[in-house]
Enzyme design. Sequence first.
Site, PDB file in Angstrom:
ATOM      1  N   ARG A 141      47.470 -35.267  39.071  1.00 33.33           N
ATOM      2  CA  ARG A 141      47.766 -36.437  39.197  1.00 33.33           C
ATOM      3  C   ARG A 141      48.203 -36.827  40.766  1.00 33.33           C
ATOM      4  NH1 ARG A 141      49.780 -35.179  33.962  1.00 33.33           N
ATOM      5  NH2 ARG A 141      48.615 -35.951  32.153  1.00 33.33           N
ATOM      6  N   LYS A 164      53.881 -36.459  33.813  1.00 40.05           N
ATOM      7  CA  LYS A 164      53.672 -37.340  32.891  1.00 40.05           C
ATOM      8  C   LYS A 164      54.481 -37.259  31.844  1.00 40.05           C
ATOM      9  CE  LYS A 164      50.522 -40.882  31.302  1.00 40.05           C
ATOM     10  NZ  LYS A 164      48.906 -41.108  31.185  1.00 40.05           N
ATOM     11  N   HIS A 237      41.104 -40.934  41.799  1.00 41.26           N
ATOM     12  CA  HIS A 237      41.367 -40.181  40.810  1.00 41.26           C
ATOM     13  C   HIS A 237      40.248 -39.422  40.290  1.00 41.26           C
ATOM     14  CE1 HIS A 237      43.786 -39.629  37.102  1.00 41.26           C
ATOM     15  NE2 HIS A 237      42.732 -39.811  36.400  1.00 41.26           N
ATOM     16  N   ARG A 240      40.363 -35.628  39.997  1.00 41.09           N
ATOM     17  CA  ARG A 240      40.852 -34.822  38.828  1.00 41.09           C
ATOM     18  C   ARG A 240      39.802 -34.892  37.585  1.00 41.09           C
ATOM     19  NH1 ARG A 240      45.650 -34.070  35.827  1.00 41.09           N
ATOM     20  NH2 ARG A 240      45.755 -34.888  33.638  1.00 41.09           N
ATOM     21  N   HIS A 271      48.001 -32.597  29.876  1.00 37.20           N
ATOM     22  CA  HIS A 271      47.857 -33.847  28.891  1.00 37.20           C
ATOM     23  C   HIS A 271      48.754 -33.610  27.665  1.00 37.20           C
ATOM     24  CE1 HIS A 271      43.430 -34.255  30.249  1.00 37.20           C
ATOM     25  NE2 HIS A 271      43.877 -35.123  30.771  1.00 37.20           N
ATOM     26  N   TYR A 280      36.715 -35.717  28.258  1.00 35.25           N
ATOM     27  CA  TYR A 280      35.750 -35.442  29.297  1.00 35.25           C
ATOM     28  C   TYR A 280      34.418 -35.091  28.747  1.00 35.25           C
ATOM     29  CZ  TYR A 280      39.602 -35.599  32.625  1.00 35.25           C
ATOM     30  OH  TYR A 280      40.550 -36.243  33.336  1.00 35.25           O
TER      31      TYR A 280
END
Length: 304
Positions: A141, A164, A237, A240, A271, A280
Amino acid sequence: MLNTHISRYVALHRSLGRKYDEQDRLLRLYAAYAGHFGDQHTQVQRIYDWCHTASSQYVAQTRFGTVRNFSLFAHAEDPAHEVPPAGVFGRGKRPRPTPHIIEPEQIRAIMAAALDLPPKGTISPHAYHCLFGLLAATGLRISEALALQCDDLGEDGLIIRNGKFGKQRLVALQPSTRQALEAYLATRARLGATGNDLFVTIRGRAPHKVRAHIVFVRLARQLGYRGPTGTTGMRMHDLRHTFAVRSLESCSPDREAVAHHMAGLSVYLGHTSVANTYWYLEATPVLLRDIAAASEHLYLGEAA
């Protein structure tokens, strides 16, 4: 059969450190409801019917999201499992945009263009050049990359201290990526750049993520990869997204391999839920079709 798939699905989440008790409970309730009709696979209409029996809109939305995520998992292995479209019972948050997959030559062109950024002869162009390259090579990220400190590059890889939700993890690096980072550090020392942040501008600190996004979009427009202001297109982004998709494309078309690859990729990307990684597949139709076709071939072969 549904309960068998649910057990593997829940076990996969728990192997990633999640309790997943409530999701397990809801999925068992769905399996019991579907089993009453003799269902062996997820069916869109059956999911709708079950969600309609909920006591409130919120409960229906929670049920739907939980079963839909499971159906994505099941469908990736066996296309006989149906996947309902997102948002049928409302959205808890804004839907994600479809990712733009960036070609390798486009990434190289953007990195090369970054070296021509002003002011010439300073660390700033080199910082953006290496920053965009690292995002493409690791799928980090932007917030994680900009929070890196110079001593976060260790023998085993990059230490992500500000992931995150405050999670910390170790990101392994390819030899070429490590060499690029070491070359950047040498350039940084040669130019006398100050500050503890890994990626610094002439001000001695990392740029804000909004600034990094603006720079990326300007370079993409300059190269003709994105339309004029006000139009959608390639975003920073997407580096990624591209990393995740390319990683999945390299996965062996084997049921166990797909499951293990998903689990590993989920941890690597940081994640909190493997469902975010399975997204995805849904967001990239070609990839989903390829894996589904391979899974179908494998399934038919085993059934023969």
